[in-house]
Design a protein around this motif. Sequence first.
Motif, mmCIF file in Angstrom:
data_model
loop_
_atom_site.group_PDB
_atom_site.id
_atom_site.type_symbol
_atom_site.label_atom_id
_atom_site.label_comp_id
_atom_site.label_asym_id
_atom_site.label_seq_id
_atom_site.Cartn_x
_atom_site.Cartn_y
_atom_site.Cartn_z
ATOM 1 N N ASP A 142 0.842 -1.210 0.000
ATOM 2 C CA ASP A 142 0.000 0.000 0.000
ATOM 3 C C ASP A 142 0.873 1.254 0.000
ATOM 4 O O ASP A 142 0.616 2.208 -0.736
ATOM 5 N N ARG A 157 -9.380 7.233 -8.845
ATOM 6 C CA ARG A 157 -9.645 8.429 -8.033
ATOM 7 C C ARG A 157 -8.596 9.509 -8.245
ATOM 8 O O ARG A 157 -8.460 10.423 -7.430
ATOM 9 N N HIS A 161 -9.088 -1.572 6.340
ATOM 10 C CA HIS A 161 -8.774 -0.614 5.279
ATOM 11 C C HIS A 161 -8.161 0.647 5.880
ATOM 12 O O HIS A 161 -8.745 1.230 6.800
HETATM 13 C C1 B12 Z 1 -7.985 -1.307 -1.354
HETATM 14 C C2 B12 Z 1 -9.117 -2.176 -0.865
HETATM 15 C C3 B12 Z 1 -8.812 -3.233 -0.029
HETATM 16 C C4 B12 Z 1 -7.422 -3.477 0.485
HETATM 17 C C5 B12 Z 1 -7.171 -2.546 1.671
HETATM 18 C C6 B12 Z 1 -5.770 -2.008 1.732
HETATM 19 C C7 B12 Z 1 -5.647 -1.030 2.834
HETATM 20 N N1 B12 Z 1 -4.514 -1.049 3.471
HETATM 21 O O1 B12 Z 1 -6.505 -0.243 3.115
HETATM 22 C C8 B12 Z 1 -7.541 -4.967 0.927
HETATM 23 C C9 B12 Z 1 -7.148 -5.849 -0.218
HETATM 24 C C10 B12 Z 1 -6.739 -5.377 2.143
HETATM 25 C C11 B12 Z 1 -9.014 -5.119 1.140
HETATM 26 C C12 B12 Z 1 -9.554 -6.111 1.914
HETATM 27 C C13 B12 Z 1 -10.898 -6.355 1.996
HETATM 28 N N2 B12 Z 1 -11.856 -5.710 1.315
HETATM 29 CO CO1 B12 Z 1 -11.569 -4.080 0.330
HETATM 30 N N3 B12 Z 1 -11.445 -2.657 -0.861
HETATM 31 C C14 B12 Z 1 -10.444 -1.930 -1.265
HETATM 32 C C15 B12 Z 1 -10.941 -0.911 -2.312
HETATM 33 C C16 B12 Z 1 -10.628 -1.496 -3.686
HETATM 34 C C17 B12 Z 1 -10.383 0.493 -2.247
HETATM 35 C C18 B12 Z 1 -10.384 1.146 -0.887
HETATM 36 C C19 B12 Z 1 -9.411 2.295 -0.906
HETATM 37 O O2 B12 Z 1 -8.298 2.200 -0.426
HETATM 38 N N4 B12 Z 1 -9.784 3.377 -1.556
HETATM 39 C C20 B12 Z 1 -8.947 4.544 -1.736
HETATM 40 C C21 B12 Z 1 -9.042 5.481 -0.540
HETATM 41 C C22 B12 Z 1 -8.134 6.663 -0.714
HETATM 42 O O3 B12 Z 1 -10.368 5.918 -0.459
HETATM 43 P P1 B12 Z 1 -11.263 5.727 0.843
HETATM 44 O O4 B12 Z 1 -10.799 4.599 1.619
HETATM 45 O O5 B12 Z 1 -12.684 5.802 0.465
HETATM 46 O O6 B12 Z 1 -10.895 7.017 1.699
HETATM 47 C C23 B12 Z 1 -11.224 8.334 1.297
HETATM 48 C C24 B12 Z 1 -12.582 8.816 1.802
HETATM 49 O O7 B12 Z 1 -13.510 7.766 2.004
HETATM 50 C C25 B12 Z 1 -12.299 9.624 3.007
HETATM 51 N N5 B12 Z 1 -12.158 8.948 4.306
HETATM 52 C C26 B12 Z 1 -11.821 7.687 4.601
HETATM 53 N N6 B12 Z 1 -11.732 7.521 5.905
HETATM 54 C C27 B12 Z 1 -12.006 8.690 6.477
HETATM 55 C C28 B12 Z 1 -12.054 9.074 7.811
HETATM 56 C C29 B12 Z 1 -12.364 10.373 8.113
HETATM 57 C C30 B12 Z 1 -12.403 10.781 9.530
HETATM 58 C C31 B12 Z 1 -12.649 11.313 7.090
HETATM 59 C C32 B12 Z 1 -12.990 12.675 7.427
HETATM 60 C C33 B12 Z 1 -12.601 10.918 5.758
HETATM 61 C C34 B12 Z 1 -12.283 9.625 5.458
HETATM 62 O O8 B12 Z 1 -11.058 10.207 2.680
HETATM 63 C C35 B12 Z 1 -10.246 9.223 2.051
HETATM 64 C C36 B12 Z 1 -9.201 9.857 1.227
HETATM 65 O O9 B12 Z 1 -9.714 10.567 0.110
HETATM 66 C C37 B12 Z 1 -12.466 -0.902 -2.001
HETATM 67 C C38 B12 Z 1 -13.339 -0.505 -3.180
HETATM 68 C C39 B12 Z 1 -14.067 0.787 -2.977
HETATM 69 N N7 B12 Z 1 -14.991 1.016 -3.854
HETATM 70 O O10 B12 Z 1 -13.818 1.514 -2.038
HETATM 71 C C40 B12 Z 1 -12.684 -2.336 -1.528
HETATM 72 C C41 B12 Z 1 -13.850 -2.679 -0.618
HETATM 73 C C42 B12 Z 1 -14.069 -1.608 0.405
HETATM 74 N N8 B12 Z 1 -13.406 -3.909 0.041
HETATM 75 C C43 B12 Z 1 -14.342 -4.801 0.164
HETATM 76 C C44 B12 Z 1 -14.194 -6.074 0.755
HETATM 77 C C45 B12 Z 1 -15.397 -6.996 0.716
HETATM 78 C C46 B12 Z 1 -13.000 -6.438 1.347
HETATM 79 C C47 B12 Z 1 -12.735 -7.767 2.034
HETATM 80 C C48 B12 Z 1 -13.812 -8.293 2.949
HETATM 81 C C49 B12 Z 1 -12.384 -8.692 0.892
HETATM 82 C C50 B12 Z 1 -12.293 -10.106 1.166
HETATM 83 N N9 B12 Z 1 -13.309 -10.811 0.805
HETATM 84 O O11 B12 Z 1 -11.283 -10.502 1.659
HETATM 85 C C51 B12 Z 1 -11.454 -7.464 2.803
HETATM 86 C C52 B12 Z 1 -11.804 -6.969 4.215
HETATM 87 C C53 B12 Z 1 -10.657 -6.803 5.114
HETATM 88 C C54 B12 Z 1 -11.134 -6.091 6.334
HETATM 89 N N10 B12 Z 1 -11.514 -6.785 7.366
HETATM 90 O O12 B12 Z 1 -11.208 -4.893 6.341
HETATM 91 C C55 B12 Z 1 -15.647 -4.308 -0.418
HETATM 92 C C56 B12 Z 1 -16.648 -3.920 0.658
HETATM 93 C C57 B12 Z 1 -18.013 -4.505 0.395
HETATM 94 C C58 B12 Z 1 -18.850 -4.325 1.583
HETATM 95 N N11 B12 Z 1 -19.608 -5.335 1.954
HETATM 96 O O13 B12 Z 1 -18.827 -3.310 2.177
HETATM 97 C C59 B12 Z 1 -15.170 -3.151 -1.346
HETATM 98 C C60 B12 Z 1 -16.192 -2.042 -1.527
HETATM 99 C C61 B12 Z 1 -14.815 -3.831 -2.672
HETATM 100 C C62 B12 Z 1 -16.004 -4.473 -3.312
HETATM 101 N N12 B12 Z 1 -16.661 -3.773 -4.142
HETATM 102 O O14 B12 Z 1 -16.316 -5.596 -3.072
HETATM 103 N N13 B12 Z 1 -9.699 -4.178 0.460
#
Ligand code: B12
Lengths: 464, 210
Positions: A173, A232, B101
């Motif tokens: 990551d 993104r 995540h």
């Molecule tokens: C990368 C990713 C992973 C990586 C995580 C790496 C890591 N170190 O974070 C890995 C491969 C480990 C992973 C694992 C899993 N994942 Co995943 N993952 C993703 C993915 C593709 C992208 C997430 C991400 O990093 N986005 C980029 C960042 C920058 O964006 P973000 O997190 O949204 O954060 C932004 C905003 O939301 C906001 N924000 C976030 N947090 C906060 C907090 C505050 C306070 C504020 C103000 C703002 C804020 O600001 C951020 C920056 O701009 C998503 C797909 C998606 N559509 O989101 C799936 C997703 C979230 N994962 C999913 C799943 C199912 C899993 C697993 C269960 C998969 C599995 N079967 O093994 C596991 C769960 C592990 C666990 N217990 O958490 C599903 C969730 C489905 C559901 N039921 O909700 C998704 C949606 C994918 C899918 N479509 O199936 N995942």
Amino acid sequence: MKYKTLAISDPAKLIYGVAPNPIETRHGMRIGGGLIYPELNFTLPDINIRKEAMPEIARHYKQIVTEALERAAELEAPGVMLEFETLPPMTEHPALGMEIVNILLEGIERAHGKYGLKATLRCTPNDNREFIRPPVMRSGRYWDAMLELFDQSAAAGAEFLSIESVGGKELHDDALVNGDLRAVLFSLCVMGVRDMNFIWEHIVAIAAKHGVHAAGDTACGFGNTAMVLAERKMIPRVFAAVVRAVTAVRSLVAYECGAVGPGKDCGYENPILKAITGCPMSMEGKTAACAHLSPMGNLAAATADLWSNESVQNIKLLGGMAPTCYMEQLIYDCRLMNTAAAEGEASALKMRDWLVKSDAGLDPQAMIITPESSVAIANAIVASPSHYAAGIAAARAAVKILRETSEAGCLRIDAREAGWLDRMEDELDDMPDTEDAFIEEMMEEVDLEKFTPADYGLPTTASA
Amino acid sequence: MSTIEDLKTAVINGRRKDVKTLVPELLESGIEPSALLSQALIPAMGVVGERFKNNEIFVPEMLVSARAMKEAMNVLEPKLLEAGIRPEHTALIGTVEGDLHDIGKNLVATMWKGAGFDVIDLGVNVPAARFIEAIEEHKPHIVGLSALLTTTMPAMRDTVAAIREAGHTSVKLLVGGAPITQSYANEIGADGYSRDAASAVDAAKEALGV
Ligand code: B12
């Protein structure tokens, strides 16, 4: 490296529905045997997974399997794969996971009895090893529970075993958000490859014990994380595209250990793996927008043997419950492609080429998995003496493809990304000749609080 | 002679080496550490954040600037502490229980640091009790909760409720993550929400009323 030549070396033969090594299911689907089939994925809506919630959770899965398979039968689908990708507590506590596996298997048998529908189940436990930081990769309760769910689900009748394994992700990551190709290569080709060898030896043994199929892995947590970040606008698309090419080296290890496919849907590296191994592959694209966006919604279907929606919550849409709606969409996608193929090879190729052409020039990540690019990258991989060398070769092949296609006017690269091709090439030029030298260098740089080198068979210090 | 503006430019361009020489030079010339922070580092990260928000740069470039700022802070922090100057705002952040995540959460933490907040990152899979413990220890002004799974959204709701029930009624709770929406944030009683890292600073400031 086990594979020294390609199973499919002619890009014209890398096409949907057909794989040199098809797989037959108990109810008579032949995956890779001429037809592309739907693979339905589903998940829960907003629910806390606790023991007390199990009756409600069970109702969800029962509804999903019953309604989606009923629709599949009504639409006369020639076969359906269901994938049960567990949610973390369902692997942590295999009894919870097994309750759902049994519900799904019963649903499959019911639909077979009632409508003669050919359906089958892929069970994908979670790789929960990273719940401990740094992860414990080769023992411990998460490891044990995961193997237990593999074993019990195979014994119960899940015909395909898959996983999205996480080995190497401890450093990946950071490598992505820093745009650090060297660290990407270390995560995927040094750490990832070692863990894949370890985990897949176990999965293949469990599959053999129960006479089921060790299907395949995916570098989802690597390549798709890169793709989502690129989508993104957080990292350059050209960088994500090169990362994708390198992920093929890691995912390949499952097949080297004895996996037979179909490769898991979210592995966009699968076309490269299909060219190398000849195993059928599942893919996802436009019909997976419910789960994540991608820049290759059509192209992903071009070489697929199963067509998946990745994941959708069991919520009510206007047309019905979401999994049922997605079942329908997948079936129509497949029906169109199968209709084209039924008219002969030329029609199938035309269909495939439309799927490819409609996406390939618009995004580097799409360009990297066209049939031509896949074969080129696959060739670079099999010509390499080691996984380390293969990672570098795959990355180089990818940079070359991106450069050449954009120079020829076939690919659009954002002006802001142009410099990244040079930057990546420089990094590749600076890679040490041998893996040992690379490991020695990296052990000085990496954060040893994030992973346990011994869990990867790596020396604890550079000098060790 | 070098100026505060040079330091700002060096951070914006992520030139760590320049930062390393500029900071002692500027301090020697008599400029207060707090002035370097408020007139060079924080505005520099503001510019970088703005560029990122406008899609002019990528995260790797933003992080190069963040590391350049950190280089400066390594020197400034002890001096600020000596002078009894503490960051105006302390923030805790973590991913809720059951969820691993953290890419998004880490970016939010980086942006908050860039805005001059003292950020304590509790990591991933953080139980409500751990949040409460840390609130009692660090007395933060803001707590950020991240959740990426629909199945861990309930843990976010429970964490918000537990923090309030433990009597921490004035600390501002900000939430985020892909499945989180403003209406969900309202529903569970959070004080703020932002859909991305670039607006997370504004969201925090708004919740704090600054
Ligand atoms: C990368 C990713 C992973 C990586 C995580 C790496 C890591 N170190 O974070 C890995 C491969 C480990 C992973 C694992 C899993 N994942 Co995943 N993952 C993703 C993915 C593709 C992208 C997430 C991400 O990093 N986005 C980029 C960042 C920058 O964006 P973000 O997190 O949204 O954060 C932004 C905003 O939301 C906001 N924000 C976030 N947090 C906060 C907090 C505050 C306070 C504020 C103000 C703002 C804020 O600001 C951020 C920056 O701009 C998503 C797909 C998606 N559509 O989101 C799936 C997703 C979230 N994962 C999913 C799943 C199912 C899993 C697993 C269960 C998969 C599995 N079967 O093994 C596991 C769960 C592990 C666990 N217990 O958490 C599903 C969730 C489905 C559901 N039921 O909700 C998704 C949606 C994918 C899918 N479509 O199936 N995942």
